[in-house]
Design a protein around this motif. Sequence first.
Motif, short mmCIF file in Angstrom:
data_model
loop_
_atom_site.label_atom_id
_atom_site.label_comp_id
_atom_site.label_asym_id
_atom_site.label_seq_id
_atom_site.Cartn_x
_atom_site.Cartn_y
_atom_site.Cartn_z
N GLU A 3 0.83 -1.20 0.00
CA GLU A 3 0.00 0.00 0.00
C GLU A 3 0.87 1.25 0.00
OE1 GLU A 3 -2.61 -0.17 3.32
OE2 GLU A 3 -3.72 -1.91 2.57
N ALA A 4 1.98 1.21 0.73
CA ALA A 4 2.87 2.37 0.79
C ALA A 4 3.46 2.68 -0.59
CB ALA A 4 3.99 2.13 1.80
N PRO A 8 2.94 8.41 -4.17
CA PRO A 8 3.92 8.99 -5.10
C PRO A 8 5.28 9.26 -4.46
CG PRO A 8 1.80 10.05 -5.39
CD PRO A 8 1.68 9.17 -4.18
N PHE A 9 5.30 9.74 -3.21
CA PHE A 9 6.60 10.07 -2.59
C PHE A 9 7.41 8.82 -2.31
CE2 PHE A 9 3.99 9.40 1.18
CZ PHE A 9 4.85 8.78 2.07
N MET A 10 6.73 7.68 -2.03
CA MET A 10 7.45 6.42 -1.83
C MET A 10 8.00 5.89 -3.15
SD MET A 10 7.81 5.38 1.30
CE MET A 10 8.05 3.61 1.16
N ILE A 15 12.86 4.94 -6.51
CA ILE A 15 13.65 5.18 -7.72
C ILE A 15 14.94 5.93 -7.38
CG2 ILE A 15 13.68 6.33 -9.96
CD1 ILE A 15 10.62 5.90 -10.04
N ALA A 16 14.83 6.95 -6.54
CA ALA A 16 16.01 7.74 -6.17
C ALA A 16 17.03 6.87 -5.44
CB ALA A 16 15.60 8.92 -5.29
N GLY A 17 16.57 6.03 -4.53
CA GLY A 17 17.49 5.16 -3.80
C GLY A 17 18.22 4.20 -4.73
N ALA A 18 17.51 3.64 -5.70
CA ALA A 18 18.13 2.71 -6.64
C ALA A 18 19.16 3.43 -7.52
CB ALA A 18 17.06 2.04 -7.50
N LEU A 125 12.57 10.94 1.36
CA LEU A 125 11.12 10.97 1.21
C LEU A 125 10.62 12.31 0.66
CD1 LEU A 125 9.96 9.08 4.44
CD2 LEU A 125 10.33 8.18 2.13
N SER A 126 11.50 13.30 0.64
CA SER A 126 11.11 14.60 0.09
C SER A 126 11.71 14.84 -1.29
CB SER A 126 11.54 15.73 1.04
OG SER A 126 12.96 15.80 1.11
N VAL A 127 12.23 13.78 -1.91
CA VAL A 127 12.80 13.92 -3.24
C VAL A 127 11.71 14.34 -4.23
CG1 VAL A 127 13.79 12.63 -5.17
CG2 VAL A 127 14.66 12.29 -2.88
N SER A 128 11.99 15.37 -4.99
CA SER A 128 11.01 15.88 -5.95
C SER A 128 11.22 15.26 -7.32
CB SER A 128 11.13 17.40 -6.05
OG SER A 128 12.39 17.76 -6.62
N GLN A 129 10.28 15.54 -8.23
CA GLN A 129 10.41 15.05 -9.59
C GLN A 129 11.64 15.63 -10.26
OE1 GLN A 129 7.92 12.87 -10.42
NE2 GLN A 129 9.01 12.28 -12.28
N ALA A 130 11.92 16.90 -9.98
CA ALA A 130 13.11 17.54 -10.56
C ALA A 130 14.40 16.87 -10.06
CB ALA A 130 13.12 19.03 -10.21
N ASP A 131 14.42 16.51 -8.76
CA ASP A 131 15.59 15.80 -8.22
C ASP A 131 15.78 14.45 -8.91
OD1 ASP A 131 16.05 17.86 -6.39
OD2 ASP A 131 14.74 16.95 -4.89
N LEU A 132 14.66 13.78 -9.18
CA LEU A 132 14.74 12.48 -9.86
C LEU A 132 15.32 12.63 -11.26
CD1 LEU A 132 11.56 10.29 -9.17
CD2 LEU A 132 13.94 9.86 -8.55
N TRP A 133 14.85 13.63 -11.98
CA TRP A 133 15.36 13.84 -13.33
C TRP A 133 16.85 14.17 -13.31
CZ3 TRP A 133 13.26 12.01 -17.42
CH2 TRP A 133 11.88 11.93 -17.55
#
Length: 265
Positions: A3-4, A8-10, A15-18, A125-133
């Motif tokens: 469920e977690a 979206p933030f999870m 993805i960011a952790g990987a 947990l506060s990683v944004s979409q911009a940080d991911l890109w």
Amino acid sequence: MLEAMTLPFMQRALIAGALVGFLASYYGVFVTQRGLAFMGEGLAHAAFGGIALGILLGANPLYLALPWTVLAAGGIVWVQHRGQVRGDSAIGIFFAVSMSLGILFLSMKRTYAGDAFSYLFGSILSVSQADLWMTAGVVVLSLFTWPLWGLWAYATFDRELAQADRLRVALLDYALSICIAIAVVAAVKVVGIVLVAAFMVIPAATARLLTRSFAAMTVCSVFLGVGGAVAGLFFSYVRDMPTGPAMVLVQAACFFAALLFARAR
């Protein structure tokens, strides 16, 4: 737990952790094999100067931390080659100067600078979409450096022979240091300045215990880095604990298990 993962933030955190696990562990094999474990720590703290400048100017801290850390990495190699200074001494100099400038920049900001703490201790947990890109872009850049892997490995294991073969070893050192600096900045948002070095060293050190070739060590390190990040995220959610330390503890558990296995073998 399933469920977690619908949140979206999870999903962004996973993805960011990987991605960061891949980056840190890939370059970590060179850091570990060259005896530069202090390099990750030094560049992470050097990034603090750029982060603090970004907070002071009201800009995205990572966008300023990136060129700041790249310049610090280039400066470390330059001082080491030109000034006949040992690598750990050069790292220590830039570490101290950047941290001092970072503290100075924060002292100049008249309002509360709470963002600085998230970069010190990580905030996956506060990683944004911009940080991911941005992180994904760094991973793509690292894939393009794959042809350099053999040259870096050659210069790592036999520097004198590589120089005799007329390889531009100094240029390779600059390229590797800059790539490590970029990877460190990408990892700061996830695990924080305090834990970046552990993320870079532990998977590579574990892989060294389990493998017999540098190529196998690189693949194993990447697997452990990504797996440790993902497992640490799940563990932190189940046990309700900070994510960055949970990731490092999972990787450390793998290291001690590999150490016991290596001794038994």
